[in-house]
Write a protein that holds these residues in place. Structure first.
Motif, PDB file in Angstrom:
ATOM      1  N   PHE A 270      39.259  -3.386 104.556  1.00  0.00           N
ATOM      2  CA  PHE A 270      39.090  -4.978 105.129  1.00  0.00           C
ATOM      3  C   PHE A 270      38.269  -5.661 103.819  1.00  0.00           C
ATOM      4  CE2 PHE A 270      40.289  -3.514 108.988  1.00  0.00           C
ATOM      5  CZ  PHE A 270      41.576  -3.631 109.264  1.00  0.00           C
ATOM      6  N   VAL A 271      36.949  -5.776 104.055  1.00  0.00           N
ATOM      7  CA  VAL A 271      35.989  -6.363 103.026  1.00  0.00           C
ATOM      8  C   VAL A 271      35.090  -5.729 102.684  1.00  0.00           C
ATOM      9  CG1 VAL A 271      36.685  -8.889 103.579  1.00  0.00           C
ATOM     10  CG2 VAL A 271      34.866  -7.573 104.787  1.00  0.00           C
ATOM     11  N   ILE A 272      34.828  -4.474 103.450  1.00  0.00           N
ATOM     12  CA  ILE A 272      33.939  -3.385 103.505  1.00  0.00           C
ATOM     13  C   ILE A 272      34.283  -2.225 102.264  1.00  0.00           C
ATOM     14  CG2 ILE A 272      32.426  -1.708 104.634  1.00  0.00           C
ATOM     15  CD1 ILE A 272      32.632  -3.308 107.154  1.00  0.00           C
ATOM     16  N   THR A 273      33.424  -2.052 101.488  1.00  0.00           N
ATOM     17  CA  THR A 273      33.555  -1.153 100.577  1.00  0.00           C
ATOM     18  C   THR A 273      32.789   0.111 100.861  1.00  0.00           C
ATOM     19  OG1 THR A 273      31.990  -1.871  98.896  1.00  0.00           O
ATOM     20  CG2 THR A 273      34.276  -2.394  98.453  1.00  0.00           C
ATOM     21  N   TYR A 274      33.357   1.338 100.532  1.00  0.00           N
ATOM     22  CA  TYR A 274      32.682   2.390 100.773  1.00  0.00           C
ATOM     23  C   TYR A 274      32.610   3.475  99.460  1.00  0.00           C
ATOM     24  CZ  TYR A 274      33.040   1.397 105.601  1.00  0.00           C
ATOM     25  OH  TYR A 274      32.909   0.763 106.640  1.00  0.00           O
ATOM     26  N   TRP A 275      31.442   3.989  99.233  1.00  0.00           N
ATOM     27  CA  TRP A 275      31.479   4.999  98.072  1.00  0.00           C
ATOM     28  C   TRP A 275      31.136   6.530  98.257  1.00  0.00           C
ATOM     29  CZ3 TRP A 275      32.732   3.072  93.313  1.00  0.00           C
ATOM     30  CH2 TRP A 275      32.569   1.833  93.014  1.00  0.00           C
ATOM     31  N   GLY A 276      31.770   7.263  97.691  1.00  0.00           N
ATOM     32  CA  GLY A 276      31.125   8.669  97.876  1.00  0.00           C
ATOM     33  C   GLY A 276      29.859   8.847  97.068  1.00  0.00           C
ATOM     34  N   LYS A 277      29.339  10.126  97.091  1.00  0.00           N
ATOM     35  CA  LYS A 277      27.875  10.462  96.388  1.00  0.00           C
ATOM     36  C   LYS A 277      28.219  10.669  95.047  1.00  0.00           C
ATOM     37  CE  LYS A 277      25.734  12.145 100.562  1.00  0.00           C
ATOM     38  NZ  LYS A 277      25.109  13.159 101.348  1.00  0.00           N
ATOM     39  N   GLY A 278      29.418  10.873  94.762  1.00  0.00           N
ATOM     40  CA  GLY A 278      29.868  11.145  93.051  1.00  0.00           C
ATOM     41  C   GLY A 278      29.866  12.856  92.978  1.00  0.00           C
ATOM     42  N   THR A 279      30.580  13.046  91.871  1.00  0.00           N
ATOM     43  CA  THR A 279      30.629  14.365  91.217  1.00  0.00           C
ATOM     44  C   THR A 279      30.498  14.292  89.955  1.00  0.00           C
ATOM     45  OG1 THR A 279      32.316  16.330  91.500  1.00  0.00           O
ATOM     46  CG2 THR A 279      33.267  14.396  91.406  1.00  0.00           C
ATOM     47  N   LEU A 280      30.011  15.323  89.347  1.00  0.00           N
ATOM     48  CA  LEU A 280      29.795  15.210  87.979  1.00  0.00           C
ATOM     49  C   LEU A 280      30.612  16.010  87.295  1.00  0.00           C
ATOM     50  CD1 LEU A 280      27.797  14.487  85.306  1.00  0.00           C
ATOM     51  CD2 LEU A 280      26.666  16.747  85.884  1.00  0.00           C
ATOM     52  N   VAL A 281      31.310  15.199  86.071  1.00  0.00           N
ATOM     53  CA  VAL A 281      32.538  15.872  85.152  1.00  0.00           C
ATOM     54  C   VAL A 281      31.547  15.871  83.676  1.00  0.00           C
ATOM     55  CG1 VAL A 281      34.423  15.549  84.154  1.00  0.00           C
ATOM     56  CG2 VAL A 281      34.352  15.372  86.504  1.00  0.00           C
ATOM     57  N   THR A 282      31.687  16.865  82.984  1.00  0.00           N
ATOM     58  CA  THR A 282      30.923  17.443  81.709  1.00  0.00           C
ATOM     59  C   THR A 282      32.174  17.596  80.840  1.00  0.00           C
ATOM     60  OG1 THR A 282      28.910  17.697  82.736  1.00  0.00           O
ATOM     61  CG2 THR A 282      29.122  18.140  80.447  1.00  0.00           C
ATOM     62  N   VAL A 283      32.220  17.009  79.930  1.00  0.00           N
ATOM     63  CA  VAL A 283      33.324  17.425  78.813  1.00  0.00           C
ATOM     64  C   VAL A 283      32.510  17.945  77.464  1.00  0.00           C
ATOM     65  CG1 VAL A 283      35.443  17.146  77.656  1.00  0.00           C
ATOM     66  CG2 VAL A 283      34.921  15.912  79.726  1.00  0.00           C
ATOM     67  N   SER A 284      32.375  19.096  77.430  1.00  0.00           N
ATOM     68  CA  SER A 284      31.524  19.625  76.283  1.00  0.00           C
ATOM     69  C   SER A 284      31.903  20.927  75.602  1.00  0.00           C
ATOM     70  CB  SER A 284      30.285  19.619  76.587  1.00  0.00           C
ATOM     71  OG  SER A 284      29.426  20.052  75.484  1.00  0.00           O
ATOM     72  N   SER A 285      31.823  21.402  74.486  1.00  0.00           N
ATOM     73  CA  SER A 285      32.175  22.501  74.069  1.00  0.00           C
ATOM     74  C   SER A 285      30.939  23.517  73.839  1.00  0.00           C
ATOM     75  CB  SER A 285      32.888  22.546  72.487  1.00  0.00           C
ATOM     76  OG  SER A 285      31.909  21.898  71.621  1.00  0.00           O
TER      77      SER A 285
END
Length: 114
Positions: free
Chosen positions: A99-114
């Protein structure tokens, strides 16, 4: 209340792939849309992809490389990320709205590197 648990982040080389998952639990009736945002160091949190009533939207920067999907039976949203670039490095956050309430996860780190 809706709880979101993300998984699938990590370190990947440029050109590689990762699949993020976000499982929703709790009061999940009528959660829509579901999607992903990301926040790179020193930058604002930006939309990556959303799925709304089966329709998908993507940021221009990920079109053709990322695919969002939703499994309603599992209350889970996925983000398949292919052809990853260093500029995709960020913390990826799962997002849902009820409805009008948003929810967020805690986040997950993505690192793109050689």
């Amino acid at each position: 209340q809706v709880q979101l648990v993300e998984s699938g982040g990590g370190l990947v080389q440029p050109g590689g792939s990762l699949r993020l998952s976000c499982a929703a639990s709790g009061s999940i009736f009528s959660i829509n849309p579901m999607g992903w945002y990301r926040q790179a160091p020193g930058k604002e949190r930006d939309l990556v992809a959303l799925v709304t009533n089966g329709n998908t939207d993507y940021a221009d920067s990920v079109k053709g490389r990322f695919t969002i999907s939703r499994d309603n039976a599992k209350n889970t949203v996925y983000l398949q990320m292919n052809s990853l670039r260093p500029e995709d490095t960020a913390v990826y956050y799962c997002y849902v709205r009820k409805f009008v309430i948003t929810y967020w996860g805690k986040g997950t780190l993505v690192t793109v590197s050689s």
